[in-house]
Design a protein around this motif. Sequence first.
Motif, PDB file in Angstrom:
ATOM      1  N   PRO A  46      11.052 -56.046  34.898  1.00  0.00           N
ATOM      2  CA  PRO A  46      12.160 -55.746  33.990  1.00  0.00           C
ATOM      3  C   PRO A  46      13.460 -55.607  34.777  1.00  0.00           C
ATOM      4  N   LEU A  47      14.513 -56.287  34.355  1.00  0.00           N
ATOM      5  CA  LEU A  47      15.810 -56.213  35.025  1.00  0.00           C
ATOM      6  C   LEU A  47      16.917 -56.122  33.978  1.00  0.00           C
ATOM      7  N   SER A  48      17.839 -55.193  34.185  1.00  0.00           N
ATOM      8  CA  SER A  48      18.958 -55.024  33.250  1.00  0.00           C
ATOM      9  C   SER A  48      19.891 -56.222  33.331  1.00  0.00           C
ATOM     10  N   LEU A  68      21.000 -58.688  38.759  1.00  0.00           N
ATOM     11  CA  LEU A  68      21.151 -58.281  40.163  1.00  0.00           C
ATOM     12  C   LEU A  68      19.936 -57.449  40.514  1.00  0.00           C
ATOM     13  N   TYR A  69      19.281 -57.779  41.609  1.00  0.00           N
ATOM     14  CA  TYR A  69      18.054 -57.036  41.909  1.00  0.00           C
ATOM     15  C   TYR A  69      17.929 -56.780  43.401  1.00  0.00           C
ATOM     16  N   GLU A  70      17.173 -55.728  43.695  1.00  0.00           N
ATOM     17  CA  GLU A  70      16.886 -55.358  45.085  1.00  0.00           C
ATOM     18  C   GLU A  70      15.445 -55.764  45.389  1.00  0.00           C
ATOM     19  N   ARG A 115      12.042 -55.076  46.631  1.00  0.00           N
ATOM     20  CA  ARG A 115      11.323 -53.832  46.924  1.00  0.00           C
ATOM     21  C   ARG A 115       9.844 -54.078  47.132  1.00  0.00           C
ATOM     22  N   GLY A 116       9.201 -54.723  46.175  1.00  0.00           N
ATOM     23  CA  GLY A 116       7.752 -54.946  46.243  1.00  0.00           C
ATOM     24  C   GLY A 116       7.437 -56.394  45.930  1.00  0.00           C
ATOM     25  N   PRO A 117       6.211 -56.666  45.465  1.00  0.00           N
ATOM     26  CA  PRO A 117       5.770 -58.052  45.277  1.00  0.00           C
ATOM     27  C   PRO A 117       6.624 -58.869  44.300  1.00  0.00           C
ATOM     28  N   LYS A 118       6.974 -58.291  43.141  1.00  0.00           N
ATOM     29  CA  LYS A 118       7.660 -59.102  42.121  1.00  0.00           C
ATOM     30  C   LYS A 118       9.081 -59.459  42.566  1.00  0.00           C
ATOM     31  N   SER A 119       9.808 -58.466  43.053  1.00  0.00           N
ATOM     32  CA  SER A 119      11.195 -58.750  43.459  1.00  0.00           C
ATOM     33  C   SER A 119      11.226 -59.644  44.706  1.00  0.00           C
ATOM     34  N   ILE A 125      20.766 -49.690  43.123  1.00  0.00           N
ATOM     35  CA  ILE A 125      20.604 -50.837  42.231  1.00  0.00           C
ATOM     36  C   ILE A 125      20.692 -50.417  40.761  1.00  0.00           C
ATOM     37  N   PRO A 135      23.803 -52.701  37.921  1.00  0.00           N
ATOM     38  CA  PRO A 135      23.912 -53.865  37.033  1.00  0.00           C
ATOM     39  C   PRO A 135      24.245 -53.565  35.570  1.00  0.00           C
ATOM     40  N   GLU A 170      15.077 -46.140  34.452  1.00  0.00           N
ATOM     41  CA  GLU A 170      14.354 -47.322  34.933  1.00  0.00           C
ATOM     42  C   GLU A 170      12.933 -46.930  35.305  1.00  0.00           C
ATOM     43  N   GLU A 171      12.174 -46.509  34.288  1.00  0.00           N
ATOM     44  CA  GLU A 171      10.774 -46.139  34.520  1.00  0.00           C
ATOM     45  C   GLU A 171       9.947 -47.377  34.845  1.00  0.00           C
ATOM     46  N   TYR A 172       8.845 -47.167  35.552  1.00  0.00           N
ATOM     47  CA  TYR A 172       7.927 -48.261  35.824  1.00  0.00           C
ATOM     48  C   TYR A 172       7.362 -48.756  34.483  1.00  0.00           C
TER      49      TYR A 172
HETATM   50  C1  LIG Z   1      14.796 -51.159  32.060  1.00  0.00           C
HETATM   51  C2  LIG Z   1      14.756 -51.433  33.541  1.00  0.00           C
HETATM   52  C3  LIG Z   1      15.821 -52.083  34.129  1.00  0.00           C
HETATM   53  C4  LIG Z   1      15.791 -52.355  35.503  1.00  0.00           C
HETATM   54  N1  LIG Z   1      16.859 -53.009  36.045  1.00  0.00           N
HETATM   55  C5  LIG Z   1      16.838 -53.306  37.347  1.00  0.00           C
HETATM   56  C6  LIG Z   1      17.905 -54.061  37.919  1.00  0.00           C
HETATM   57  O1  LIG Z   1      18.853 -54.454  37.244  1.00  0.00           O
HETATM   58  N2  LIG Z   1      17.798 -54.359  39.245  1.00  0.00           N
HETATM   59  C7  LIG Z   1      16.726 -53.946  40.024  1.00  0.00           C
HETATM   60  O2  LIG Z   1      16.691 -54.253  41.214  1.00  0.00           O
HETATM   61  N3  LIG Z   1      15.737 -53.233  39.498  1.00  0.00           N
HETATM   62  C8  LIG Z   1      15.749 -52.920  38.195  1.00  0.00           C
HETATM   63  N4  LIG Z   1      14.714 -52.234  37.648  1.00  0.00           N
HETATM   64  C9  LIG Z   1      13.605 -51.847  38.522  1.00  0.00           C
HETATM   65  C10 LIG Z   1      12.704 -53.027  38.757  1.00  0.00           C
HETATM   66  O3  LIG Z   1      12.104 -53.453  37.567  1.00  0.00           O
HETATM   67  C11 LIG Z   1      11.657 -52.631  39.799  1.00  0.00           C
HETATM   68  O4  LIG Z   1      12.306 -52.331  40.979  1.00  0.00           O
HETATM   69  C12 LIG Z   1      10.745 -53.735  40.009  1.00  0.00           C
HETATM   70  O5  LIG Z   1       9.788 -53.682  38.973  1.00  0.00           O
HETATM   71  C13 LIG Z   1      10.104 -53.691  41.358  1.00  0.00           C
HETATM   72  O6  LIG Z   1       9.012 -54.569  41.325  1.00  0.00           O
HETATM   73  P1  LIG Z   1       8.302 -54.986  42.615  1.00  0.00           P
HETATM   74  O7  LIG Z   1       7.006 -55.683  42.269  1.00  0.00           O
HETATM   75  O8  LIG Z   1       9.230 -55.733  43.486  1.00  0.00           O
HETATM   76  O9  LIG Z   1       7.958 -53.665  43.324  1.00  0.00           O
HETATM   77  P2  LIG Z   1       6.753 -52.639  42.955  1.00  0.00           P
HETATM   78  O10 LIG Z   1       5.528 -53.042  43.663  1.00  0.00           O
HETATM   79  O11 LIG Z   1       6.645 -52.525  41.509  1.00  0.00           O
HETATM   80  O12 LIG Z   1       7.325 -51.375  43.659  1.00  0.00           O
HETATM   81  C14 LIG Z   1       8.700 -51.043  43.645  1.00  0.00           C
HETATM   82  C15 LIG Z   1       8.858 -49.563  43.834  1.00  0.00           C
HETATM   83  O13 LIG Z   1       8.295 -48.878  42.715  1.00  0.00           O
HETATM   84  C16 LIG Z   1       7.343 -47.934  43.168  1.00  0.00           C
HETATM   85  N5  LIG Z   1       6.246 -47.900  42.193  1.00  0.00           N
HETATM   86  C17 LIG Z   1       5.183 -48.726  42.136  1.00  0.00           C
HETATM   87  N6  LIG Z   1       4.371 -48.359  41.144  1.00  0.00           N
HETATM   88  C18 LIG Z   1       4.938 -47.287  40.543  1.00  0.00           C
HETATM   89  C19 LIG Z   1       4.596 -46.472  39.447  1.00  0.00           C
HETATM   90  N7  LIG Z   1       3.486 -46.649  38.714  1.00  0.00           N
HETATM   91  N8  LIG Z   1       5.436 -45.489  39.093  1.00  0.00           N
HETATM   92  C20 LIG Z   1       6.579 -45.279  39.774  1.00  0.00           C
HETATM   93  N9  LIG Z   1       6.961 -46.011  40.834  1.00  0.00           N
HETATM   94  C21 LIG Z   1       6.141 -47.000  41.208  1.00  0.00           C
HETATM   95  C22 LIG Z   1       6.891 -48.441  44.523  1.00  0.00           C
HETATM   96  O14 LIG Z   1       6.477 -47.349  45.306  1.00  0.00           O
HETATM   97  C23 LIG Z   1       8.156 -49.058  45.072  1.00  0.00           C
HETATM   98  O15 LIG Z   1       8.996 -48.115  45.667  1.00  0.00           O
HETATM   99  C24 LIG Z   1      14.691 -51.955  36.294  1.00  0.00           C
HETATM  100  C25 LIG Z   1      13.623 -51.304  35.706  1.00  0.00           C
HETATM  101  C26 LIG Z   1      13.641 -51.045  34.335  1.00  0.00           C
HETATM  102  C27 LIG Z   1      12.484 -50.373  33.705  1.00  0.00           C
END
Ligand SMILES: Cc1cc2nc3c(=O)[nH]c(=O)nc-3n(C[C@H](O)[C@H](O)[C@H](O)COP(=O)(O)OP(=O)(O)OC[C@H]3O[C@@H](n4cnc5c(N)ncnc54)[C@H](O)[C@@H]3O)c2cc1C
Length: 267
Positions: free
Chosen positions: A53-55, A69-71, A73-77, A115, A118, A219-221
Amino acid sequence: MLDEQAGVIDNRPVAEGFYQLRLAAPAIAAQAKPGQFASLRVSGQPAPLLRIPLSFAAADPQGGTIELLYETRGPKSSLLSRVQIQQTLPCLGPLGRGFGRPAPGQKVVLVGGGIGLPPLLFLGDWLRQRGHAEVALLAGARSAAKHLPGDLLRAAAPQVRLATDDGSLGHAGFVTDLLDEELAAAPGALVCACGPHGMMAAVAARCRRAGAACQVSLEEYMACGFGVCVGCVVEAAVETAGPYSRYRKVCVDGPVFDAAQVRWEED
Ligand SMILES: Cc1cc2nc3c(=O)[nH]c(=O)nc-3n(C[C@H](O)[C@H](O)[C@H](O)COP(=O)(O)OP(=O)(O)OC[C@H]3O[C@@H](n4cnc5c(N)ncnc54)[C@H](O)[C@@H]3O)c2cc1C
Ligand code: FES
């Protein structure tokens, strides 16, 4: 909610660990509002299973494009950062509820950490295009290298103030220090915030003390992103009828909430 095959127009690094992704998604661009989000499938493989999910950072209904715009962080980004121009990505959107509107002439203070910026950039630009001149953007980051480029920030607000944790750019300290000054100068402001949970809790507490209206984008998971999995709930500050009624699904009830309706840790 629309399900569109979005064409990648551009996907480039803009700051340390931050990327800007521009997509051709005309149907979604026509409906996207500030504070709403898109949910992208980043791989044609079974894993990662979940979408990201990205805003919306911008949407151009005439040009049929959206900007994210995204950072990384993990597998998806990380996978997203390797997506190439002309690829297509399955994209759901616009999802969720966006920001409420300020009163005419009311000062709007956008407070973004990391981040979290956005949705605020989209909101600032959206307000500017509708003639709302009184907008200030306060942006906090860990260091200068983690700040988004100045032209992106200035497009959102005529007044931009920066803070860094390490003092390498702008105010040395937290962005909430800058908010204190803004609230002292304009106590009737509407504050809109997005960033780390602790930062938003601090913003909400300051606004409560100052009597200022405050909206936060949480920005909950998330898993599904559209209300069926109950993976994104937060506790509301007010209890209503029924045992589960104090919980809110961030993906459909938010992600933007009135800060007074969220139960923060210190409550
Ligand atoms: C409505 C919304 C809007 C968003 N907008 C943006 C945006 O504009 N730009 C942006 O960069 N990001 C945004 N995010 C956050 C973005 O969706 C997450 O950073 C992204 O899902 C990371 O995915 P990943 O697979 O790269 O990393 P993940 O593997 O999902 O991990 C990323 C981080 O989340 C932590 N994490 C993993 N699982 C959980 C869990 N169950 N509960 C809490 N934390 C956990 C990990 O420790 C790690 O630090 C948004 C999220 C939401 C819900
Ligand atoms: S992410 Fe599935 S209900 Fe919110």
